[in-house]
Scaffold this motif. Sequence first.
Motif, PDB file in Angstrom:
ATOM      1  N   GLY A 284      75.461  68.487  22.323  1.00 45.59           N
ATOM      2  CA  GLY A 284      76.883  68.686  22.111  1.00 45.59           C
ATOM      3  C   GLY A 284      77.228  70.153  21.956  1.00 45.59           C
ATOM      4  N   GLU A 285      78.426  70.405  21.512  1.00 42.50           N
ATOM      5  CA  GLU A 285      78.914  71.773  21.343  1.00 42.50           C
ATOM      6  C   GLU A 285      78.079  72.599  20.366  1.00 42.50           C
ATOM      7  OE1 GLU A 285      81.208  73.511  22.918  1.00 42.50           O
ATOM      8  OE2 GLU A 285      81.464  71.840  24.299  1.00 42.50           O
ATOM      9  N   PRO A 286      77.562  72.003  19.263  1.00 41.73           N
ATOM     10  CA  PRO A 286      76.744  72.835  18.357  1.00 41.73           C
ATOM     11  C   PRO A 286      75.519  73.441  19.034  1.00 41.73           C
ATOM     12  CG  PRO A 286      77.397  70.796  17.263  1.00 41.73           C
ATOM     13  CD  PRO A 286      77.814  70.658  18.689  1.00 41.73           C
ATOM     14  N   CYS A 287      75.018  72.812  20.099  1.00 43.76           N
ATOM     15  CA  CYS A 287      73.841  73.350  20.793  1.00 43.76           C
ATOM     16  C   CYS A 287      74.162  74.627  21.560  1.00 43.76           C
ATOM     17  CB  CYS A 287      73.269  72.305  21.749  1.00 43.76           C
ATOM     18  SG  CYS A 287      72.706  70.793  20.946  1.00 43.76           S
ATOM     19  N   LEU A 288      75.460  74.884  21.818  1.00 44.08           N
ATOM     20  CA  LEU A 288      75.857  76.044  22.621  1.00 44.08           C
ATOM     21  C   LEU A 288      76.072  77.301  21.786  1.00 44.08           C
ATOM     22  CD1 LEU A 288      78.424  74.264  24.980  1.00 44.08           C
ATOM     23  CD2 LEU A 288      76.025  74.759  25.438  1.00 44.08           C
ATOM     24  N   GLU A 289      75.945  77.168  20.464  1.00 45.40           N
ATOM     25  CA  GLU A 289      76.204  78.328  19.602  1.00 45.40           C
ATOM     26  C   GLU A 289      75.166  79.422  19.851  1.00 45.40           C
ATOM     27  OE1 GLU A 289      76.281  77.057  15.594  1.00 45.40           O
ATOM     28  OE2 GLU A 289      78.063  75.776  15.831  1.00 45.40           O
ATOM     29  N   PHE A 293      77.570  83.264  27.958  1.00 46.82           N
ATOM     30  CA  PHE A 293      78.040  82.628  29.192  1.00 46.82           C
ATOM     31  C   PHE A 293      78.789  83.650  30.034  1.00 46.82           C
ATOM     32  CE2 PHE A 293      77.312  78.919  26.539  1.00 46.82           C
ATOM     33  CZ  PHE A 293      76.807  78.004  27.446  1.00 46.82           C
ATOM     34  N   PRO A 294      78.784  83.463  31.375  1.00 41.12           N
ATOM     35  CA  PRO A 294      78.103  82.407  32.147  1.00 41.12           C
ATOM     36  C   PRO A 294      76.601  82.617  32.164  1.00 41.12           C
ATOM     37  CG  PRO A 294      79.070  83.992  33.629  1.00 41.12           C
ATOM     38  CD  PRO A 294      79.522  84.399  32.252  1.00 41.12           C
ATOM     39  N   GLN A 295      75.849  81.512  32.319  1.00 46.75           N
ATOM     40  CA  GLN A 295      74.391  81.605  32.305  1.00 46.75           C
ATOM     41  C   GLN A 295      73.799  80.507  33.174  1.00 46.75           C
ATOM     42  OE1 GLN A 295      71.842  79.619  30.862  1.00 46.75           O
ATOM     43  NE2 GLN A 295      72.994  78.005  29.841  1.00 46.75           N
ATOM     44  N   ASP A 296      72.703  80.842  33.824  1.00 45.50           N
ATOM     45  CA  ASP A 296      71.888  79.866  34.545  1.00 45.50           C
ATOM     46  C   ASP A 296      70.418  80.179  34.278  1.00 45.50           C
ATOM     47  OD1 ASP A 296      71.713  82.219  35.878  1.00 45.50           O
ATOM     48  OD2 ASP A 296      72.209  81.452  37.864  1.00 45.50           O
ATOM     49  N   TYR A 407      71.323  73.902  30.333  1.00 43.88           N
ATOM     50  CA  TYR A 407      72.692  74.339  30.033  1.00 43.88           C
ATOM     51  C   TYR A 407      72.832  74.645  28.540  1.00 43.88           C
ATOM     52  CZ  TYR A 407      77.754  74.261  29.502  1.00 43.88           C
ATOM     53  OH  TYR A 407      79.059  74.581  29.199  1.00 43.88           O
ATOM     54  N   HIS A 408      72.266  73.782  27.694  1.00 43.32           N
ATOM     55  CA  HIS A 408      72.349  73.997  26.249  1.00 43.32           C
ATOM     56  C   HIS A 408      71.202  74.871  25.744  1.00 43.32           C
ATOM     57  CE1 HIS A 408      74.573  70.203  26.943  1.00 43.32           C
ATOM     58  NE2 HIS A 408      75.337  70.609  25.959  1.00 43.32           N
ATOM     59  N   MET A 409      70.176  75.163  26.598  1.00 42.73           N
ATOM     60  CA  MET A 409      69.003  75.941  26.200  1.00 42.73           C
ATOM     61  C   MET A 409      68.321  75.320  24.979  1.00 42.73           C
ATOM     62  SD  MET A 409      68.543  78.516  28.293  1.00 42.73           S
ATOM     63  CE  MET A 409      67.651  79.777  27.429  1.00 42.73           C
ATOM     64  N   ASN A 417      59.969  61.661  11.643  1.00 41.98           N
ATOM     65  CA  ASN A 417      60.995  61.948  10.631  1.00 41.98           C
ATOM     66  C   ASN A 417      62.377  62.147  11.230  1.00 41.98           C
ATOM     67  OD1 ASN A 417      58.929  61.955   8.672  1.00 41.98           O
ATOM     68  ND2 ASN A 417      58.466  64.097   9.132  1.00 41.98           N
ATOM     69  N   GLY A 418      62.534  61.934  12.528  1.00 42.23           N
ATOM     70  CA  GLY A 418      63.833  62.116  13.159  1.00 42.23           C
ATOM     71  C   GLY A 418      63.712  62.890  14.461  1.00 42.23           C
ATOM     72  N   VAL A 419      64.847  63.400  14.904  1.00 41.43           N
ATOM     73  CA  VAL A 419      64.903  64.136  16.167  1.00 41.43           C
ATOM     74  C   VAL A 419      64.706  65.624  15.885  1.00 41.43           C
ATOM     75  CG1 VAL A 419      66.318  64.708  18.165  1.00 41.43           C
ATOM     76  CG2 VAL A 419      66.417  62.413  17.195  1.00 41.43           C
ATOM     77  N   GLY A 420      63.715  66.220  16.558  1.00 39.22           N
ATOM     78  CA  GLY A 420      63.500  67.655  16.443  1.00 39.22           C
ATOM     79  C   GLY A 420      64.010  68.377  17.669  1.00 39.22           C
ATOM     80  N   GLU A 421      64.220  69.652  17.535  1.00 39.32           N
ATOM     81  CA  GLU A 421      64.702  70.441  18.668  1.00 39.32           C
ATOM     82  C   GLU A 421      64.116  71.841  18.612  1.00 39.32           C
ATOM     83  OE1 GLU A 421      68.898  72.514  17.445  1.00 39.32           O
ATOM     84  OE2 GLU A 421      69.013  70.439  18.151  1.00 39.32           O
TER      85      GLU A 421
END
Length: 551
Positions: A284-289, A293-296, A407-409, A417-421
């Motif tokens: 989601g949007e929090p991942c873009l902090e 941009f722009p970026q590829d 896109y979100h890098m 214990n849950g979802v890690g990133e």
Amino acid sequence: MPTIKAYDGTGEPANNVRTLSNALLLQPVNDAIKCRAFPKTLSGMAQRWYNRLPPNSIGTFKDLSQVFIKQFISVRVYEKSSASLMGIFQGAKESLREYLNRFTKEALKVPDLDDKVAMIALQQGTRDEFFKMSLTKRPPESMLQLQDRAEKYIKVEESMKKIAVNNESTGNKKRKTDQEYDAKDKQLKDEIEYLIRRGKFGRSPKSEEAGGQKRDNDRRDDDRRGNDRDRNPQPRGSVINIISGRPTAAGTTRNSRKAYAREVMSIVGEPSKRSKSEMMLEFGEPCLEGLKFPQDDPLVITSIIGNCPFMRVLVDNGASVDILFHDTFIRMGYNDSQLTPSDAPIYGFNHIEYKVEGAIQLPVTIREEPMEATQMLNFQVVKAASTYNAIMGRTGIHAFKTVPSTYHMVLKFPTRNGVGEVRGDQKMARSCYVAALRPDGTWWQVLPIEDMDVRENDELRGKPAEDLVPIPLDPLDPEKVTYIEASLDKPLKGRMTNFLQKNNDIFVWTSADMPGINPTLITHRLNVDLTRKAVKKNKRTYAPNRLEAIK
């Protein structure tokens, strides 16, 4: 009271507390008796520390245990992990039995030993090629099976050594005949012949003739098929996307790859079994902090491979295998003898073929505190120039059950214990991209220093075991501070503060604080050829904000 070995200030202090508590479980005792019995288990430096405790400073045995462990925490023995076994190798003159005993002693020091990691570490550390080949062909299911198989190779090794000693002692340089062996030597010979027939040391002399006839027949069949191959040349590995080839879910034979391709076309039969996961991996949007941009940009992360932290790891779902570049492999402390042999290449764009030096299994950990996951990945070691240290392909992505998003890098993965990133490093990705486009042909050698130093990642740095408080050293300069433990007693903290402030000249803040050092060690010089004619460059224009920063 049971006899307990006295603690002298060396070793694990918590073990002394546990030993005393377990010994006093034989009869009901209160805290007062435990506290009175505790000094009986001390000696030397530990006994002197106990005698200096202030009166009435201890209320319960729990308080005494905490103060004791805290005092001797500097000599505490930290637990080892399963990955630490990857650094144990068999010596050049070390026998297989000695190596196995040493490896077992180190494995017993690991509290939560992972048998799979231990078996791979032992396989990579041994110098016995026949033993290593046996473990590669038929991987054992447990350490018990591995030790049973190792015992057979130990007997063979010791038997061969004994035969060599007997030959040297008699001075007979020629090979003994069957009649010259005594009963014991004949038994050893029969045991070696039995292992040879089972394929432990290749073909036996009796089966060599039959094997030669079979190879001649196979060679004639290959000659009859050679003309057809010349008319329609085919690469030995499949060409899919960017990097492909080597053993994958499709197998290594042509028939297995065709069946793998037809499998998705079938609508008959039950769906294949797969592990279930109740976690939702969402972006989601929090991942873009924090992204520009722009970026590829590609997804470049930091991970731990073989107990070594590595930056510049490319996550590439266009690669069918996991790649470890040879120069990185050497910097990790390994050598080519630890690789599993491989003769099948991998392919990239336009059927470009890269020879694989070999394969090696290493533990890989991806983490973002407090979530982490570890998997054993089979890396293909390739001698190729690259701005990356390693490439995590689809096999590694599927092993971790990760979902990467360029896109979100971000790379998201499920844990217990849950979802890690793990967030990608955009700065690192762009520096690798710019370096790869260098026209001078030396792009793999010229990389920014910050991309080669893992210490800039604060997560990989060691953290103090206790809380610290700043101590000002110069009343005229509040920025010159040092740190001491916050839980120190007030009198001790005052004495230590006074001592540090009186001796603040031992701290170095600038080069001016280091007189007597040769200026050539800290003087920056421009690499300019004075015989060349100076050339005036055109004036560069800057944006107002940059011009202000330059001023």
